[in-house]
Write an enzyme that holds these catalytic residues in place. Structure first.
Site, PDB file in Angstrom:
ATOM      1  N   TRP A 146     -12.006   4.945   2.743  1.00  0.00           N
ATOM      2  CA  TRP A 146     -10.697   5.060   2.074  1.00  0.00           C
ATOM      3  C   TRP A 146     -11.021   4.874   0.555  1.00  0.00           C
ATOM      4  O   TRP A 146     -11.814   4.170   0.161  1.00  0.00           O
ATOM      5  CB  TRP A 146      -9.770   4.122   2.515  1.00  0.00           C
ATOM      6  CG  TRP A 146      -8.615   4.331   3.514  1.00  0.00           C
ATOM      7  CD1 TRP A 146      -7.416   4.966   3.175  1.00  0.00           C
ATOM      8  CD2 TRP A 146      -8.830   4.969   4.663  1.00  0.00           C
ATOM      9  NE1 TRP A 146      -7.011   5.267   4.270  1.00  0.00           N
ATOM     10  CE2 TRP A 146      -7.618   5.201   5.087  1.00  0.00           C
ATOM     11  CE3 TRP A 146      -9.971   4.630   5.721  1.00  0.00           C
ATOM     12  CZ2 TRP A 146      -7.508   5.453   6.503  1.00  0.00           C
ATOM     13  CZ3 TRP A 146      -9.757   4.826   6.998  1.00  0.00           C
ATOM     14  CH2 TRP A 146      -8.321   5.213   7.445  1.00  0.00           C
ATOM     15  N   ASP A 199       2.487   2.887   1.505  1.00  0.00           N
ATOM     16  CA  ASP A 199       2.868   3.747   2.262  1.00  0.00           C
ATOM     17  C   ASP A 199       4.247   3.368   2.745  1.00  0.00           C
ATOM     18  O   ASP A 199       5.096   4.515   2.442  1.00  0.00           O
ATOM     19  CB  ASP A 199       2.210   3.525   3.579  1.00  0.00           C
ATOM     20  CG  ASP A 199       0.651   3.532   3.755  1.00  0.00           C
ATOM     21  OD1 ASP A 199       0.123   3.729   2.404  1.00  0.00           O
ATOM     22  OD2 ASP A 199       0.211   3.733   4.682  1.00  0.00           O
ATOM     23  N   GLU A 236      -5.325  -8.299   6.188  1.00  0.00           N
ATOM     24  CA  GLU A 236      -4.992  -7.219   5.333  1.00  0.00           C
ATOM     25  C   GLU A 236      -3.921  -7.603   4.218  1.00  0.00           C
ATOM     26  O   GLU A 236      -4.071  -7.298   2.926  1.00  0.00           O
ATOM     27  CB  GLU A 236      -4.258  -6.043   5.953  1.00  0.00           C
ATOM     28  CG  GLU A 236      -4.110  -4.681   5.407  1.00  0.00           C
ATOM     29  CD  GLU A 236      -3.448  -3.700   6.249  1.00  0.00           C
ATOM     30  OE1 GLU A 236      -3.643  -3.979   7.687  1.00  0.00           O
ATOM     31  OE2 GLU A 236      -3.530  -2.589   6.046  1.00  0.00           O
TER      32      GLU A 236
HETATM   33  C1  DGY Z   1      -2.676   4.586   7.246  1.00  0.00           C
HETATM   34  O1  DGY Z   1      -2.957   5.405   7.887  1.00  0.00           O
HETATM   35  O2  DGY Z   1      -2.080   3.638   7.462  1.00  0.00           O
HETATM   36  C2  DGY Z   1      -3.108   4.670   5.861  1.00  0.00           C
HETATM   37  O3  DGY Z   1      -2.540   3.754   5.158  1.00  0.00           O
HETATM   38  C3  DGY Z   1      -3.004   6.031   5.243  1.00  0.00           C
HETATM   39  O4  DGY Z   1      -3.802   6.080   4.274  1.00  0.00           O
END
Ligand code: DGY
Length: 425
Positions: free
Chosen positions: A33, A166, A396
């Site tokens: 990423w 997100d 995370e």
């Molecule tokens: C996910 O798939 O959750 C990621 O954050 C997309 O980059």
């Protein structure tokens, strides 16, 4: 410094290292990423300088001809992730996604270069710095052309994933306009690895998938997507990060003797500084994202609202208002900085970017506060980040109220930030 945690942080990076790139977490995110890799390089730099540079170089190996750098590089096959290469269908090898991510690489490379300087090793890295400068500058120019279609000096995200945050509620209203009627059936993988209450909802995901299908329908023509996507939101996070990144890139250009290029970068900085007021929400007295299609402000104060200092924006009026929000939020949580204002109706302790604390955002906020001459708050943000990791582990993200874990464990960027925070501020 608790050395056992430092050893654990090293082990996490080494275990997640796939040879030149590092997976964020081996189960949930089994590829490279973009912004994860950049932060990971800061961690490696504390014990293996060469490997740190390699992390960024590997990412830029896949840069497209137009300057674009994808948010995911699918270096290997792994069917534990959705959406994989066939869904993106970008016709690139190795396969990549078709959207980008917050451009932190320039700021990281500046730090790697300065760290090499402190160690008296810049000569060994000069050629690599020059190569990376040109690639990153090409990417930043791509941003100016394709993610700032109307020339406002901001970054207009065309997908919530592009912002790296997100499911922030900033995207809820703009993404509601996305037509999801043709999305069809798909199988999410994130909720097989993680508790669904820590993840985006099904309706978020339908919009994510619809926007991937939209990009694919335009054959990943970034100019066309930037001009016509049904989701075009000026993201305060990416805007602040890119402004900072351009400042660091300009500094780097001067330091490695590319004076003319430094002038070109400065012109982009000037445009951003002139235009960033578009994201100041006077009714909230805060930096907020804004839908460029409707002109509507998000109405949400997030952790990225505090990145203005990191971006080098520090006029007295804004400074006072931003710090007042930080002080208010500090009264409401145990650990700064929650990804969403705890006084917001959408605040949710554990749901990804709707409340949890993220170490990488804290790192940028703390740096900005320190540079702006607010050491007490910089230290508070730094100390809270370290305390969360000490109490809970290398997760995370974390609940800002009780420090509970949110998302995956053995997380590469959390390990990297632990290492990077040992000797800054
Ligand atoms: C996910 O798939 O959750 C990621 O954050 C997309 O980059």
């Amino acid at each position: 410094m608790p050395t056992s945690l430092t050893k654990e942080a090293h082990d996490i990076l080494l275990r997640n290292d796939r040879g030149g790139y590092t997976v964020p977490n081996s189960r949930v995110y089994p590829f490279q990423w973009n912004w994860d890799s950049a932060f990971v390089a800061l961690g490696f730099d504390t014990f293996d300088r060469n490997r740190a540079w390699k992390e960024v170089e590997t990412l830029f190996e896949v840069q497209w001809e137009d300057g674009f750098v994808p948010h995911i590089v699918f270096w290997q096959e792994d069917d534990g992730y959705f959406p994989g290469p066939p869904v993106w269908d970008t016709h690139h090898s190795p396969a990549t996604s078709g959207i980008t991510q917050p451009p932190v690489a320039a700021s990281v490379v500046r730090q790697l270069w300065e760290s090499a300087g402190l160690a008296g090793e810049q000569d060994a890295f000069r050629d690599r710095a020059v190569v990376l400068f040109h690639k990153i500058w090409k990417w930043h120019q791509w941003f100016a052309r394709n993610r700032d279609f109307e020339g406002r000096g901001v970054v207009v995200a065309v997908h919530p994933w592009e912002t790296g945050r997100d499911n922030s509620p900033e995207w809820d209203v703009p993404a509601a306009a996305v037509d999801t009627s043709k999305v069809g059936e798909y199988q999410r993988r994130d909720t097989t690895h993680l508790d669904s209450k820590m993840r985006p909802t099904k309706s978020d995901y339908d919009r994510f998938v619809a926007l991937v299908q939209f990009g694919r329908s335009l054959n990943w023509d970034h100019a066309a997507i930037g001009a016509t996507s049904p989701f075009r939101v000026a993201d305060v996070g990416m805007t602040m990060i890119l402004l900072r990144a351009n400042r660091d890139l300009c500094w780097l250009a001067k330091d490695i003797g590319l004076t003319e290029a430094a002038g070109d970068v400065q012109a982009i900085i000037d445009r951003s500084v002139a235009g960033v007021g578009y994201l100041w929400d006077e009714s909230l007295k805060a930096w907020c994202s804004r839908d460029t299609i409707t002109g509507r402000f998000s109405g949400h104060i997030t952790s990225t609202s505090f990145l203005s200092f990191y971006a080098g924006l520090d006029d007295p009026g804004h400074r006072h208002a931003v710090l007042a929000h930080l002080e208010r939020i500090a009264q409401r949580v145990e650990y700064l900085v929650p990804s969403l204002d705890p006084d917001d109706a959408d605040f949710d302790l554990l749901r990804y970017w709707r409340g949890p604390v993220w170490s990488v955002v804290n790192y940028m906020i703390a740096r900005g506060l320190a540079e702006a001459g607010v050491p007490q708050w910089a230290q508070r943000v730094r100390a809270d980040t370290l305390r969360l990791i000490e109490v809970t582990g290398f997760y995370e993200a974390f609940s800002p109220v009780d420090g509970r874990a949110s998302g995956g464990d053995n997380f590469s960027w959390t390990a990297a930030i632990w290492l990077a925070l040992q000797d800054v501020l």
